[in-house]
Design a protein around this motif. Sequence first.
Motif, PDB file in Angstrom:
ATOM      1  N   VAL A 218       0.852  -1.188   0.000  1.00  0.00           N
ATOM      2  CA  VAL A 218       0.000   0.000   0.000  1.00  0.00           C
ATOM      3  C   VAL A 218       0.888   1.239   0.000  1.00  0.00           C
ATOM      4  O   VAL A 218       1.918   1.278   0.676  1.00  0.00           O
ATOM      5  CB  VAL A 218      -0.912   0.006   1.246  1.00  0.00           C
ATOM      6  CG1 VAL A 218      -1.705   1.304   1.337  1.00  0.00           C
ATOM      7  CG2 VAL A 218      -1.860  -1.188   1.201  1.00  0.00           C
TER       8      VAL A 218
ATOM      9  N   ASN B 207      -3.797   4.987   1.478  1.00  0.00           N
ATOM     10  CA  ASN B 207      -4.403   3.686   1.203  1.00  0.00           C
ATOM     11  C   ASN B 207      -4.597   3.363  -0.270  1.00  0.00           C
ATOM     12  O   ASN B 207      -5.667   2.924  -0.686  1.00  0.00           O
ATOM     13  CB  ASN B 207      -5.757   3.585   1.911  1.00  0.00           C
ATOM     14  CG  ASN B 207      -5.582   3.209   3.373  1.00  0.00           C
ATOM     15  OD1 ASN B 207      -4.570   2.595   3.737  1.00  0.00           O
ATOM     16  ND2 ASN B 207      -6.545   3.557   4.198  1.00  0.00           N
ATOM     17  N   VAL B 208      -3.560   3.602  -1.069  1.00  0.00           N
ATOM     18  CA  VAL B 208      -3.633   3.203  -2.466  1.00  0.00           C
ATOM     19  C   VAL B 208      -3.047   1.793  -2.568  1.00  0.00           C
ATOM     20  O   VAL B 208      -1.842   1.603  -2.410  1.00  0.00           O
ATOM     21  CB  VAL B 208      -2.870   4.185  -3.385  1.00  0.00           C
ATOM     22  CG1 VAL B 208      -3.136   3.850  -4.840  1.00  0.00           C
ATOM     23  CG2 VAL B 208      -3.239   5.623  -3.062  1.00  0.00           C
ATOM     24  N   GLY B 209      -3.890   0.804  -2.794  1.00  0.00           N
ATOM     25  CA  GLY B 209      -3.442  -0.586  -2.856  1.00  0.00           C
ATOM     26  C   GLY B 209      -2.679  -0.878  -4.141  1.00  0.00           C
ATOM     27  O   GLY B 209      -2.757  -0.122  -5.105  1.00  0.00           O
ATOM     28  N   PRO B 210      -1.912  -1.962  -4.153  1.00  0.00           N
ATOM     29  CA  PRO B 210      -1.156  -2.329  -5.352  1.00  0.00           C
ATOM     30  C   PRO B 210      -2.058  -2.407  -6.587  1.00  0.00           C
ATOM     31  O   PRO B 210      -3.166  -2.932  -6.511  1.00  0.00           O
ATOM     32  CB  PRO B 210      -0.580  -3.699  -5.010  1.00  0.00           C
ATOM     33  CG  PRO B 210      -0.553  -3.734  -3.514  1.00  0.00           C
ATOM     34  CD  PRO B 210      -1.698  -2.896  -3.057  1.00  0.00           C
ATOM     35  N   GLN B 211      -1.593  -1.870  -7.677  1.00  0.00           N
ATOM     36  CA  GLN B 211      -2.288  -1.872  -8.966  1.00  0.00           C
ATOM     37  C   GLN B 211      -3.538  -0.991  -8.973  1.00  0.00           C
ATOM     38  O   GLN B 211      -4.293  -1.000  -9.931  1.00  0.00           O
ATOM     39  CB  GLN B 211      -2.678  -3.289  -9.401  1.00  0.00           C
ATOM     40  CG  GLN B 211      -1.473  -4.166  -9.754  1.00  0.00           C
ATOM     41  CD  GLN B 211      -1.914  -5.597  -9.957  1.00  0.00           C
ATOM     42  OE1 GLN B 211      -1.867  -6.391  -9.031  1.00  0.00           O
ATOM     43  NE2 GLN B 211      -2.381  -5.907 -11.155  1.00  0.00           N
ATOM     44  N   LEU B 212      -3.779  -0.262  -7.904  1.00  0.00           N
ATOM     45  CA  LEU B 212      -4.936   0.630  -7.883  1.00  0.00           C
ATOM     46  C   LEU B 212      -4.503   2.067  -8.136  1.00  0.00           C
ATOM     47  O   LEU B 212      -3.335   2.403  -7.994  1.00  0.00           O
ATOM     48  CB  LEU B 212      -5.668   0.545  -6.540  1.00  0.00           C
ATOM     49  CG  LEU B 212      -6.216  -0.822  -6.153  1.00  0.00           C
ATOM     50  CD1 LEU B 212      -7.030  -0.718  -4.867  1.00  0.00           C
ATOM     51  CD2 LEU B 212      -7.076  -1.404  -7.268  1.00  0.00           C
TER      52      LEU B 212
ATOM     53  N   ARG C 263      -5.611   6.312  -7.558  1.00  0.00           N
ATOM     54  CA  ARG C 263      -6.407   7.270  -6.791  1.00  0.00           C
ATOM     55  C   ARG C 263      -6.106   8.654  -7.323  1.00  0.00           C
ATOM     56  O   ARG C 263      -5.013   8.924  -7.788  1.00  0.00           O
ATOM     57  CB  ARG C 263      -6.013   7.233  -5.308  1.00  0.00           C
ATOM     58  CG  ARG C 263      -6.604   6.088  -4.550  1.00  0.00           C
ATOM     59  CD  ARG C 263      -8.022   6.432  -4.118  1.00  0.00           C
ATOM     60  NE  ARG C 263      -8.617   5.373  -3.327  1.00  0.00           N
ATOM     61  CZ  ARG C 263      -9.340   4.393  -3.832  1.00  0.00           C
ATOM     62  NH1 ARG C 263      -9.537   4.322  -5.134  1.00  0.00           N
ATOM     63  NH2 ARG C 263      -9.866   3.475  -3.044  1.00  0.00           N
TER      64      ARG C 263
ATOM     65  N   THR D 173     -12.977  -1.291  -4.744  1.00  0.00           N
ATOM     66  CA  THR D 173     -13.145  -0.044  -5.483  1.00  0.00           C
ATOM     67  C   THR D 173     -14.480  -0.085  -6.211  1.00  0.00           C
ATOM     68  O   THR D 173     -14.986  -1.147  -6.577  1.00  0.00           O
ATOM     69  CB  THR D 173     -12.031   0.177  -6.519  1.00  0.00           C
ATOM     70  OG1 THR D 173     -12.149  -0.818  -7.546  1.00  0.00           O
ATOM     71  CG2 THR D 173     -10.651   0.079  -5.869  1.00  0.00           C
TER      72      THR D 173
ATOM     73  N   ALA E 206     -12.028  -4.130  -7.677  1.00  0.00           N
ATOM     74  CA  ALA E 206     -10.823  -4.740  -7.091  1.00  0.00           C
ATOM     75  C   ALA E 206     -10.849  -4.552  -5.575  1.00  0.00           C
ATOM     76  O   ALA E 206     -11.314  -3.535  -5.084  1.00  0.00           O
ATOM     77  CB  ALA E 206      -9.575  -4.074  -7.664  1.00  0.00           C
ATOM     78  N   PRO E 207     -10.345  -5.540  -4.820  1.00  0.00           N
ATOM     79  CA  PRO E 207     -10.239  -5.338  -3.376  1.00  0.00           C
ATOM     80  C   PRO E 207      -9.295  -4.175  -3.090  1.00  0.00           C
ATOM     81  O   PRO E 207      -8.377  -3.926  -3.878  1.00  0.00           O
ATOM     82  CB  PRO E 207      -9.677  -6.659  -2.854  1.00  0.00           C
ATOM     83  CG  PRO E 207      -9.081  -7.337  -4.042  1.00  0.00           C
ATOM     84  CD  PRO E 207      -9.817  -6.846  -5.242  1.00  0.00           C
ATOM     85  N   LEU E 208      -9.487  -3.477  -1.972  1.00  0.00           N
ATOM     86  CA  LEU E 208      -8.632  -2.324  -1.671  1.00  0.00           C
ATOM     87  C   LEU E 208      -7.187  -2.737  -1.412  1.00  0.00           C
ATOM     88  O   LEU E 208      -6.296  -1.906  -1.392  1.00  0.00           O
ATOM     89  CB  LEU E 208      -9.190  -1.539  -0.481  1.00  0.00           C
ATOM     90  CG  LEU E 208     -10.534  -0.855  -0.735  1.00  0.00           C
ATOM     91  CD1 LEU E 208     -10.943  -0.013   0.476  1.00  0.00           C
ATOM     92  CD2 LEU E 208     -10.521   0.010  -1.989  1.00  0.00           C
ATOM     93  N   SER E 209      -6.953  -4.043  -1.231  1.00  0.00           N
ATOM     94  CA  SER E 209      -5.574  -4.519  -1.104  1.00  0.00           C
ATOM     95  C   SER E 209      -4.908  -4.643  -2.464  1.00  0.00           C
ATOM     96  O   SER E 209      -3.760  -5.050  -2.557  1.00  0.00           O
ATOM     97  CB  SER E 209      -5.542  -5.850  -0.358  1.00  0.00           C
ATOM     98  OG  SER E 209      -6.413  -6.772  -0.981  1.00  0.00           O
ATOM     99  N   GLY E 210      -5.627  -4.285  -3.530  1.00  0.00           N
ATOM    100  CA  GLY E 210      -4.996  -4.172  -4.830  1.00  0.00           C
ATOM    101  C   GLY E 210      -5.357  -5.256  -5.821  1.00  0.00           C
ATOM    102  O   GLY E 210      -6.028  -6.235  -5.493  1.00  0.00           O
TER     103      GLY E 210
END
Lengths: 387, 329
Positions: free
Chosen positions: A68, A87-92, A94, B205, B210-214
Amino acid sequence: MRTPLIVALLLATPLVAACTENAKGGGGDSGDARTVSVTSTDDGCDVSTAQAPSGTLTFDVTNAGSQVTEFYLLGEDGLRIVAEVENVGPQLSRQLVVNAPAGSYFTACKPGMKGDGIRADFTVTKSADEPSVSADDQELVDAALTNYSAYVQDQSDQLVAKTQEFVDLYKAGKDDEARALYPEARTHWERIETVAESFGDLDPRTDAREADLEPGQKWTGWHRIEKDLWPQLAQDYTPLTPKQRAFYADDLMKNITTLDNRVQGLDYTVDQIANGSRGLLEEVAAGKVTGEEEYWSHTDLWDFQANVDGARVGFEGLEPIVEQKEPELAKTLTTRFADLQKLLDAQKTDTGFTFYDQLSQGEIKDLANAVNALSEPLSQLTAAVLS
Amino acid sequence: MTRGLPAGEIGPTEGSINLPPDDTGEAIGLPAGGLTITFGFGPTLFRDDDGRDRFGLADRQPQALRTLPHFPADVLDPAKSYGDLCVQACADDPQVAVHAIRNLARIGFGTVAVRWSQLGFGRTSTTSTAQSTPRNLFGFKDGTSNIKSEETKDVEEHVWVAPGADAKADWLAGGSYLVARRFNMNIEIWDRQSLGDQEDFIGRTKDTGAPLSGGTEFTEPDFSMPGSNGPVIAKDAHVRLVHPDFNHGARMLRRGYNFVDGSNAIGGLDAGLFFIAYVCDPDTHFIPIQNAMAKSDALMEYVKVTGSALFAVPPGIEPGEYVGQSLFA
């Protein structure tokens, strides 16, 4: 005679699944000088440009790492947080939108949320869209925080005093007086309800309604006593014995005292105050305007007014900040608070308010409409004070 | 009707001019629309509220077929709950589903009576990997990790009642339990929550699911991944509380739908999720999960359960048999 069977009919129709995915939006802005792409990796922070013209900047933060990450825009001193996204998760991805005047800044990615982050210089150049800043921003914030903290403490003090008076009357069997004081004492609870609710252990013990209970949970608090004082609606109700009364009364007083102790040490942030203000109106929309909160006593309008009081105090404390940042929003909120108050004033009586079961469907609908009219712009408040 | 044929032997317009038609006619010209009809038996088919045997079937009442317990935030409307029998009709076109229900109810008058009905739309879960995940009225993808028909082992383990699982009710082996819950959403209040908060409540999201864990929609959530304030998928996030990892591995086959039944007295949408799940045992696969959700789920601020029912769905039948034959054998 045959007993007819009762059938539950479940009708259900799936829509044919749409076959096309919408293209991801926002592509048109990619060439905008105020849009900055940030790619955070486990050991890097790639910012597409080190410079942007002043105005509303958009940072598109993508986490290409395995943990994160967070992204910060820091002031010239490298300490002051101008804006952040957590709280930006992997591959996400924001988005961080910030209104930035000309000056020197730092960008920082913080993969794994450790250390000072991976920093780089960032310059905002003067432009025609230079946002106006007031030197006393911080002063306004400090004043808002101090005032709100004082308000909560004051309400908490009065809550302790009135609750003590209430439980004493209840224990002494002075039911008429206890009934009269019940909504008054609760007013101080309802004004700071979002703060009280932030204590997940105290709220269910103090303010649970019968329908909220889980199997095996003992029902205590305001509404347990409410039912005992207004048992008309209850079927086969057995009144509490003096000993039981004493138990529930002392338990309530103990929890209110605990609340008061905890409130003394609380610090607030402007977004907490703004969210609290919105949250209090949600309490109105969910429980008070529907008459569910005070099922036995029908004193919902007292709670309604108290929630609105708390929301208004929260907003008014932030108003100088909102006036600088979004003057139109400040104006709308002021008007809508007044519109709602006018409807509540119309229900005031010598002893308080009209009981909920005495309201006409039309009056309830008008109140609900005014709550919606206020709640929509109020949901913009947090973003406005943070902008 | 599942073959697109009329409900009666004569047809909607083929009969005597002096008789009401034996098919109501609204499905004339429409295809079968993938119509399926699922039947279930409620606890009160076996015993009445005082525990008395109603039809001589009490000794075959399945162990887990009881009125569901009260859950926190249940505000049940008895006129939208319970029942002796149930019929779920699913089709690609609501008109086809309504046609089936209407004609079955009509045939049954005198023997059965309608207690309640619920029309839903927009399937809220995928039941096959060939489908893309639809959205519920919160605007989120719903049913990403639903059991898919391709997962035959999981269907066997979590959906069908195993032979010998219930000594008194072996007739139910190969069948399932249907849990129906009418979740009213507090639509207006939900719509005022910031995007970030909505995603925190769900744990995914809104955009891709996708789960917030990515990762992407079908990436497994990493519940231990640290975030800025506690785990990145919050402790009270919906996806965490109902996940098999925290519920002894229990999965459900969900087959729910969105509903909008007009507006309520104060102008709010009377809308939500008509949750329907098929499970092998509600005592292990539904009740604990509903309790965990009702107790701790961030979403509970925005929902209220107004209808509830549980039915035992008998196993499928061979040509020439009738529905539920195993119960009466």
